[in-house]
Design a protein around this motif. Structure first.
Motif, PDB file in Angstrom:
ATOM      1  N   UNK A  91      35.949  20.884  39.762  1.00 47.26           N
ATOM      2  CA  UNK A  91      35.830  19.668  40.570  1.00 47.26           C
ATOM      3  C   UNK A  91      34.938  19.840  41.790  1.00 47.26           C
ATOM      4  N   UNK A  92      34.821  21.057  42.299  1.00 45.36           N
ATOM      5  CA  UNK A  92      33.972  21.287  43.474  1.00 45.36           C
ATOM      6  C   UNK A  92      32.520  20.968  43.146  1.00 45.36           C
ATOM      7  N   UNK A  93      32.037  21.536  42.051  1.00 44.69           N
ATOM      8  CA  UNK A  93      30.657  21.295  41.635  1.00 44.69           C
ATOM      9  C   UNK A  93      30.447  19.818  41.319  1.00 44.69           C
ATOM     10  N   UNK A 141      29.727  32.383  37.877  1.00 48.28           N
ATOM     11  CA  UNK A 141      30.513  33.522  38.358  1.00 48.28           C
ATOM     12  C   UNK A 141      31.444  33.989  37.253  1.00 48.28           C
ATOM     13  N   UNK A 142      31.348  35.249  36.910  1.00 42.10           N
ATOM     14  CA  UNK A 142      32.192  35.809  35.863  1.00 42.10           C
ATOM     15  C   UNK A 142      33.664  35.713  36.255  1.00 42.10           C
ATOM     16  N   UNK A 167      22.383  26.980  36.146  1.00 38.88           N
ATOM     17  CA  UNK A 167      23.406  27.756  36.851  1.00 38.88           C
ATOM     18  C   UNK A 167      23.189  27.659  38.351  1.00 38.88           C
ATOM     19  N   UNK A 168      24.273  27.433  39.082  1.00 39.39           N
ATOM     20  CA  UNK A 168      24.165  27.277  40.534  1.00 39.39           C
ATOM     21  C   UNK A 168      23.876  28.594  41.238  1.00 39.39           C
ATOM     22  N   UNK A 203      23.538  25.340  50.678  1.00 32.77           N
ATOM     23  CA  UNK A 203      22.478  25.893  49.827  1.00 32.77           C
ATOM     24  C   UNK A 203      22.544  25.326  48.414  1.00 32.77           C
ATOM     25  N   UNK A 204      23.755  25.230  47.877  1.00 26.73           N
ATOM     26  CA  UNK A 204      23.902  24.807  46.486  1.00 26.73           C
ATOM     27  C   UNK A 204      23.643  23.313  46.314  1.00 26.73           C
TER      28      UNK A 204
END
Length: 400
Positions: A91-93, A141-142, A167-168, A203-204
């Motif tokens: 949900x953040x993205x 992120x793994x 990919x962010x 940044x993202x």
């Protein structure tokens, strides 16, 4: 004095058995039947009081501590007649994208609410949703997007390879969009929850705008305007952190249930002294909990932090034993009525300042209530029996 009438044999046999307790209750019944009106009313009153006490105990003991109610939003930002459909894993993205794409498209997250993103297993419905979208955005992120590559592969097979994916998280060498993840000494590995710092969010968001503008240059101006408005809000959030929230928390020591909040706590100047879940999915041992309780006492820690995506059983146990408070935070949206990233960060900063006491142990409560009521009941019963046994004898008026 008149003798009490003899009971009929079947009735007598029913009450008079091998149990002395039954005989005692029968004696009470017979004595009450031949009491004076005032004494009879007194005994009836005591019996009613005993019944009320038992009723009260039944109601209290049947109650349970209510579980925290976590508001789970159906986190999809849908707009009619939108031309662009974007999916993300969390949900953040999705919230970041929605603040850039504006009214041009719709965004939906796969993992919502209090679901643990570390252990989520995608479904056939997830594959269908991703396959029908135009873009899928990975966090990169793994461990935080389990089997996401398999999900993308399955979706691409269903869509005929039309799905765009980006990919962010970039290399730390990327001056514009690179994110440097921190080593976390509590878990002895890299901490991947970098989105908990608004500095990384800035940044993202810029990267999202840049990539969407490449895919859809006809909407570049709209994307840039929406991005600038949102970056201003993120700057204001950082201003609140630097001028207000940091003032309250600088050098505060805490224990955490999960290492989700490293990046935010570093901004606030909070020191994480210990962690309950040092490895994903591994329960702490009894010795681990004992060590944390000792650490809390030696470091004079007053707060343990947890989040609804993980069990708080050990948190409550430690808080009770150490007599400290609990702060309920969240690293994801869709809980506590939080639907935006900025609201989530504000909420976490405020919730830290307003910790709550751990819920009381329902077993101990019920046990204490039972013991108290049991003692009161026995005392009242003894009082009634003694009163009946040693009450003043009344002379038969016919004899007088």
């Amino acid at each position: 004095m008149k003798n009490a009438p003899m009971m009929h044999s079947p009735l007598k046999n029913r009450f008079y058995g091998s149990f002395g307790l039954t005989q005692n209750f029968l004696n009470i019944y017979l004595n009450i039947s031949y009491m004076g009106k005032k004494k009879k009313n007194l005994v009836i009153f005591l019996i009613i009081m005993l019944m009320l006490i038992f009723s009260l105990f039944t109601n209290i003991s049947s109650q349970q501590i209510p579980k925290k109610i976590n508001y789970v939003a159906d986190y999809g930002i849908n707009k009619q007649n939108s031309s662009i459909k974007i999916m993300s894993f969390n949900t953040i993205v999705a919230d970041w994208i929605s603040n850039v794409i504006g009214e041009v498209g719709e965004v939906e997250a796969i993992v919502k609410g209090s679901t643990d993103i570390h252990t989520y297993t995608f479904t056939s419905l997830d594959v269908q949703k991703v396959a029908s979208s135009d873009i899928f955005v990975k966090m990169g992120v793994s461990g935080l997007e389990p089997n996401v590559d398999d999900l993308i592969t399955s979706a691409n097979e269903s869509s005929g390879g039309k799905l765009k994916v980006f990919t962010l998280k970039n290399s730390t060498n990327d001056k514009n969009f690179g994110i440097k993840m921190k080593y976390d000494p509590l878990i002895e590995s890299i901490n991947g929850h970098f989105w908990m710092s608004p500095l990384n969010a800035i940044k993202l968001v810029k990267k999202i705008c840049n990539r969407l503008s490449q895919y859809y240059p006809e909407h570049e101006e709209e994307f840039n305007n929406s991005r600038d408005d949102y970056l201003y809000e993120l700057d204001q959030l950082m201003l609140r952190i630097n001028t207000t929230y940091t003032y309250f928390y600088n050098e505060t020591k805490i224990i955490v249930n999960h290492p989700s909040f490293l990046y935010l706590f570093d901004l606030l100047g909070i020191q994480r002294i210990g962690v309950i879940e040092s490895q994903q999915g591994v329960e702490p041992s009894a010795q681990d909990i004992a060590n944390l309780v000792n650490l809390i006492e030696s470091e004079d820690i007053e707060i343990v932090v947890t989040n609804p995506q993980h069990s708080d059983d050990h948190v409550i146990q430690i808080a009770r034993e150490s007599e400290i408070k609990i702060s309920y935070l969240t690293p994801l949206l869709g809980v506590y009525n939080l639907e935006t990233y900025i609201d989530m960060i504000d909420y976490n900063c405020i919730a830290l300042y307003n910790p709550i006491d751990p819920p009381t142990d329902p077993f101990m409560n019920s046990t204490m209530i039972f013991l108290i009521i049991f003692v009161i009941t026995i005392a009242a019963a003894i009082a009634v029996l003694l009163y009946i046994r040693f009450r003043p004898k009344e002379m038969d008026p016919e004899i007088i």
